[in-house]
Design an enzyme around this catalytic site. Structure first.
Site, mmCIF file in Angstrom:
data_model
loop_
_atom_site.group_PDB
_atom_site.id
_atom_site.type_symbol
_atom_site.label_atom_id
_atom_site.label_comp_id
_atom_site.label_asym_id
_atom_site.label_seq_id
_atom_site.Cartn_x
_atom_site.Cartn_y
_atom_site.Cartn_z
ATOM 1 N N ARG A 46 0.843 -1.204 0.000
ATOM 2 C CA ARG A 46 0.000 0.000 0.000
ATOM 3 C C ARG A 46 0.875 1.249 0.000
ATOM 4 N NH1 ARG A 46 -1.379 2.213 4.590
ATOM 5 N NH2 ARG A 46 -1.669 0.228 5.681
ATOM 6 N N TYR A 98 -16.263 16.608 -16.404
ATOM 7 C CA TYR A 98 -16.710 15.215 -16.409
ATOM 8 C C TYR A 98 -17.787 14.997 -15.341
ATOM 9 C CZ TYR A 98 -16.541 10.207 -15.367
ATOM 10 O OH TYR A 98 -16.877 8.912 -15.103
ATOM 11 N N ASP A 170 -6.897 18.673 -15.003
ATOM 12 C CA ASP A 170 -7.196 17.330 -15.502
ATOM 13 C C ASP A 170 -6.708 17.283 -16.947
ATOM 14 O OD1 ASP A 170 -8.348 15.058 -16.677
ATOM 15 O OD2 ASP A 170 -10.069 15.099 -15.322
ATOM 16 N N LYS A 195 -7.929 6.003 -19.825
ATOM 17 C CA LYS A 195 -8.188 6.501 -21.168
ATOM 18 C C LYS A 195 -6.941 6.400 -22.057
ATOM 19 C CE LYS A 195 -12.250 7.632 -19.392
ATOM 20 N NZ LYS A 195 -12.098 7.596 -17.933
#
Length: 375
Positions: A46, A98, A170, A195
């Protein structure tokens, strides 16, 4: 090193332990320690994993930032960045954003008293006038999703720095191949790596890059504390995807330009949204090398939308974007359905708006799919 080479050689060249040319998948949760606190740089996956670390170094190098972080999804990355804020802070956000970003701010973070305004960040005067005493972050998409509006990163960053405000960009649509926000003054850049960076519709991931050590320490604390990390196998897949990013983006852009030219001649197409097509050419040329592979266009009726969608043989009707295959969607009913209808209509996300993620297929085959006259 040119970014076309850096995409292949950045992060790490193979494995220093075995000489393997491809970075291995370190599928482990924990690491042996010689004694308490004495280890080889890794304690628990982690906190850090060798495969994920290569990916994080790679995206930091591509974005010309200080440090990178890999998360389990784009929304995990966005949410972790928003966790830099505290109750009572105010954030300015691009209005044409978005749907998932709108939802997490409007339905989740507002429950923790995060204040926010969705505004047209392309209007620099509007941004300046909207800043409050408690504004701590300006969050922009450029190009925006789905209306492809451009915001001057440099202009926003200048205003933000005057006020001690973080600038977050972004960069999902442009990728570091076409645009590097940190070089324009941004503090933080993030991606839905699902993406273009992954590029093959086979993983879900998010990436964040920060521009200084202090932000790096804060983001690492949040990443480790919250645990929304990307696993080693998906990290490995994402590294492989990024290695071919430049050559894929060149084809995405080339195809998109030809499709925009074809769409502009169709009587049933009423408006085209493509970076620099209608306006903001000066912003495009100042911060992007090409306009990208995303196109949105409004048609004359909802019946025409149905006609386009029923004609598909190459293009796939699906959410997401940025894969090697062409994907088409109706944002108002799919990716942006979580935004209230009155807000969608006001900013131009109508039921007649189609969003096309242009793939790398032979461009004439994509155009034939869109040509309703062939039905």
């Amino acid at each position: 090193m040119d970014i076309r080479s850096l995409a292949i050689h950045g992060g790490a060249n193979g494995d220093p332990y075995t000489g393997a040319v491809t970075v291995p998948i370190y599928q482990t949760s924990t690491y042996a320690q010689k004694s308490i606190g004495q280890h080889k740089g890794f304690e628990y996956s982690r906190t850090g994993n060798p495969t994920r670390e290569v990916l994080e170094k790679l995206i930091a190098e591509l974005e010309e930032g200080y440090r990178g972080f890999a998360f389990g999804s784009g929304m995990a990355a966005i949410s972790s960045v928003l966790m830099l804020l505290k109750s009572g802070d105010h954030i300015l956000v691009s209005d044409d954003v978005y749907g998932g970003t709108f939802r997490v701010i409007d339905k989740v973070f507002k429950n923790f008293d995060l204040e926010y305004d969705f505004i047209n960040t392309s209007d620099i005067a509007k941004v300046r006038d909207s800043i409050k005493d408690n504004t701590k972050m300006i969050y922009i998409e450029t190009p925006t999703n789905p209306l492809m509006k451009l915001t001057s990163i440099h202009a926003i960053a200048e205003i933000a720095k005057e006020k001690g405000i973080l600038t977050v960009v972004d960069n999902t649509f442009a990728t570091p191949y076409l645009q590097r926000p940190i070089t324009q003054g941004a503090d933080i850049v993030l991606h839905s790596a699902t993406k273009y960076l992954g590029g093959h519709s086979d993983l879900v991931a998010g990436l964040v890059v920060v521009n200084n050590e202090e932000l790096g320490n804060r983001m690492h604390f949040i990443q480790n504390a919250v645990g929304a990390i990307l696993g080693p196998f998906d990290s490995w897949l994402l590294i492989k995807g990024i290695r071919t990013l430049p050559i894929r983006m060149d084809r995405h852009c080339e195809n998109a330009e030809q499709i925009v030219s074809w769409l502009s001649k169709q009587s049933w197409v009423k408006k085209i949204y493509y970076p620099g097509y209608n306006d903001s050419q000066d912003v495009l040329s100042s911060q992007m090398s090409k306009a990208g592979g995303m196109i949105s266009f409004e048609v004359d009726s909802e019946a025409t939308v149905e006609k386009v969608l029923s004609n598909l043989k190459v293009i796939t009707l699906a959410e997401s974007l940025g894969g090697i295959e062409s994907l088409i969607s109706v944002p108002a009913k799919m990716t942006h359905a979580s935004i209230p209808e009155e807000i969608r209509e006001k900013i131009g996300i109508t039921n007649r708006l189609i969003r096309l993620s242009v793939g790398i297929e032979y461009v004439e085959d994509i155009i034939k799919d869109l040509d309703i006259s062939l039905k």
